[in-house]
Enzyme design. Structure first.
Site, PDB file in Angstrom:
ATOM      1  N   ALA A 211       1.362  -1.128  -0.259  1.00  0.00           N
ATOM      2  CA  ALA A 211      -0.240   0.686   0.123  1.00  0.00           C
ATOM      3  C   ALA A 211       0.792   1.474  -0.109  1.00  0.00           C
ATOM      4  O   ALA A 211       2.019   1.775   0.124  1.00  0.00           O
ATOM      5  CB  ALA A 211      -0.920  -0.530   1.172  1.00  0.00           C
ATOM      6  N   ASN A 212       0.436   2.337   0.580  1.00  0.00           N
ATOM      7  CA  ASN A 212       0.910   3.727   0.065  1.00  0.00           C
ATOM      8  C   ASN A 212       0.210   4.938   1.032  1.00  0.00           C
ATOM      9  O   ASN A 212      -1.028   3.855   1.822  1.00  0.00           O
ATOM     10  CB  ASN A 212       1.346   4.372  -1.127  1.00  0.00           C
ATOM     11  CG  ASN A 212      -0.053   4.362  -1.690  1.00  0.00           C
ATOM     12  OD1 ASN A 212      -0.504   5.995  -1.055  1.00  0.00           O
ATOM     13  ND2 ASN A 212      -0.160   4.173  -3.077  1.00  0.00           N
ATOM     14  N   ARG A 213       0.969   5.862   1.234  1.00  0.00           N
ATOM     15  CA  ARG A 213       0.437   6.844   2.544  1.00  0.00           C
ATOM     16  C   ARG A 213      -0.816   7.695   2.009  1.00  0.00           C
ATOM     17  O   ARG A 213      -1.416   8.551   2.467  1.00  0.00           O
ATOM     18  CB  ARG A 213       1.747   7.546   3.267  1.00  0.00           C
ATOM     19  CG  ARG A 213       2.353   6.858   3.843  1.00  0.00           C
ATOM     20  CD  ARG A 213       2.891   7.389   4.377  1.00  0.00           C
ATOM     21  NE  ARG A 213       4.473   6.884   4.744  1.00  0.00           N
ATOM     22  CZ  ARG A 213       4.579   5.877   5.911  1.00  0.00           C
ATOM     23  NH1 ARG A 213       3.982   5.460   6.465  1.00  0.00           N
ATOM     24  NH2 ARG A 213       5.679   4.721   6.240  1.00  0.00           N
ATOM     25  N   SER A 214      -1.176   7.094   1.010  1.00  0.00           N
ATOM     26  CA  SER A 214      -2.607   8.312   0.648  1.00  0.00           C
ATOM     27  C   SER A 214      -3.586   8.239   0.580  1.00  0.00           C
ATOM     28  O   SER A 214      -4.537   6.875   1.538  1.00  0.00           O
ATOM     29  CB  SER A 214      -2.541   7.881  -1.035  1.00  0.00           C
ATOM     30  OG  SER A 214      -4.009   9.054  -1.105  1.00  0.00           O
ATOM     31  N   ALA A 277      -3.755   7.147  -5.679  1.00  0.00           N
ATOM     32  CA  ALA A 277      -1.859   6.807  -5.807  1.00  0.00           C
ATOM     33  C   ALA A 277      -1.612   5.434  -5.942  1.00  0.00           C
ATOM     34  O   ALA A 277      -2.213   4.559  -5.294  1.00  0.00           O
ATOM     35  CB  ALA A 277      -1.546   7.908  -4.375  1.00  0.00           C
TER      36      ALA A 277
END
Ligand code: C5P
Length: 403
Positions: A211-214, A277
């Protein structure tokens, strides 16, 4: 100003943010609206009916079983003799009651009895806002057609705690009420918009993912701003913790491939704003079962494969929207990279921002962006993500009108 001449039934429930409702009354009246206040018992612990009544220049209704009030107006008439029911602040408790159809005081009874549009400005401690019970209630109320403004992120009035839970500012509430009451033609009426937002989750196995921090804040704000201008908006959102914006069709997805499919299914459109993102890579073959750790065995390696580039797919599609806008989150050479992206992705505009950890953009509430198009580069000042969304929506409507 849609508020001029409108009758607002203002429900003030019991939170420290009730002090801001005094200013809210003034702002509404300045714009020509009349304000009839209802205060819950809790609200009266924070501000007095005397102050509220003086600012509203009306009687303050507090009691379901007041013989006098029932004779004069009656709670059913109170609930219907208005153009908008506005709840500010809306506490977790009042929303829980409304979500369940409880009616044990005047405010909750009015909410059950009204057939008017309802706009709520929640305010509470961040932990209360994030609680699954509150989330469930908000979802139920949204489904019932109640609109929300805020809460915003920031420091709480009563503690040094920070997080999401602050009531929207009075002027933001006024703007939301105004646009809700505005039934005239809007600049984007009849236009279709597709917005992507949030991160994607790319599974490694049934329990793990990349995942990512968006946070989805910027994309959701853009979808809401376009809807306020009258657009028919499909928001394709990855997994986020923020609520669905009002007045928008939301398709919830997890993976990049699902996001692409949902975006393509929403075509044709007049404008596409790809804010998500999207993970560039996914695990080539995600395991069907949880990958086990066996003592002595070698550490697994993840083989990655490329995800579809949704922006690029839309930018080069046979039914390409008239306006295709991408975002570029960079940590270096922001402008140069955005220019390259314009052509590669077939976009008209790239909104470039610096997401280096020091900027706090990723997951935060503010954004400082550059608009890169074939006409040049436009630097916008440091703005809240909502303000960026407002400006972008206004610019989109201007460009679509130009043809
Ligand atoms: O190339 P980069 O990921 O920096 O490009 C960012 C832009 O492209 C954003 O608008 C993002 O939503 C979009 N994008 C996409 N699909 C991908 C990767 C990025 O739509 N797989």
């Amino acid at each position: 100003m849609a508020l001029s001449g409108k009758r607002i039934l203002l429900i003030i429930s019991g939170g420290i943010a009730a002090y801001k409702s005094l200013d809210l009354i003034r702002r509404l009246r300045e714009r020509g609206a009349s304000v009839r206040p209802i205060m819950t018992k809790g609200a009266q612990e924070f501000v007095t009916p005397l102050a509220v009544g003086a600012l509203a220049a009306d009687h303050v209704f507090t009691d379901l079983f007041s013989r006098q009030d029932e004779q004069d107006v009656g709670h059913i008439r109170l609930a219907r003799d208005c153009d908008l029911v506005l709840i500010a602040p809306a506490t977790a408790d009042l929303m829980a009651k409304a979500a369940h159809g409880l009616a044990d005081d005047l405010a909750s009874t009015v909410l059950l009895a009204t057939d008017r549009p309802v706009l709520a400005a929640p305010a509470m401690n961040p932990k209360m806002w994030a609680h699954p019970a509150t989330k469930r209630n908000i979802e139920t109320l949204q489904h019932d057609g109640i609109r929300f403004i805020g809460p915003a992120a920031g420091e709480m009035a009563e503690s040094r705690e920070a997080g999401t839970g602050r009531m929207a500012e009075p002027l933001e509430i006024v703007a939301a009420a105004d646009s809700l009451l505005d039934d005239g033609p809007k600049p984007l009426t009849g236009r279709k918009a597709i917005v992507t937002s949030g991160p994607t989750h790319e599974p490694i196995d049934p329990v793990r993912y990349i995942a990512n921090r968006s946070s989805g804040r910027q994309g959701h704000a853009i979808a809401a701003a376009l809807a306020r201008l009258g657009a028919d908006v499909t928001l394709v959102s990855g997994p986020v913790t923020i609520p669905d914006p009002a007045g928008v069709r939301v398709v919830h997805v997890e993976r990049a491939e699902e996001m692409r499919d949902a975006v393509l299914a929403a075509l044709p459109a007049d404008v596409a704003v790809m804010v998500a993102a999207v993970a560039d890579w996914r695990v080539a073959s995600a395991a069907d079962q949880k990958i086990k750790k066996h003592p002595g065995e070698s550490i697994p390696t993840l083989a990655l494969t490329e995800n579809p580039d949704i922006l690029k797919t839309v930018g080069h599609h046979t039914t390409r929207p008239k306006l295709v806008i991408g975002f570029a989150a960079e940590t270096q050479d922001v402008e140069a990279n955005a220019k390259v992206k314009l052509d590669r992705k077939g976009a008209d505009i790239i909104v470039a921002n610096d997401v280096s950890p020091a900027t706090g953009v990723m997951g935060g509430t503010r954004n400082s962006v550059k608009l890169v198009s074939r006409d040049g580069v436009e630097q916008w000042p440091d703005l809240s993500k909502d303000e960026v969304a407002e400006r972008l929506a206004a610019m989109i409507s201007e460009q679509l009108m130009r043809g």
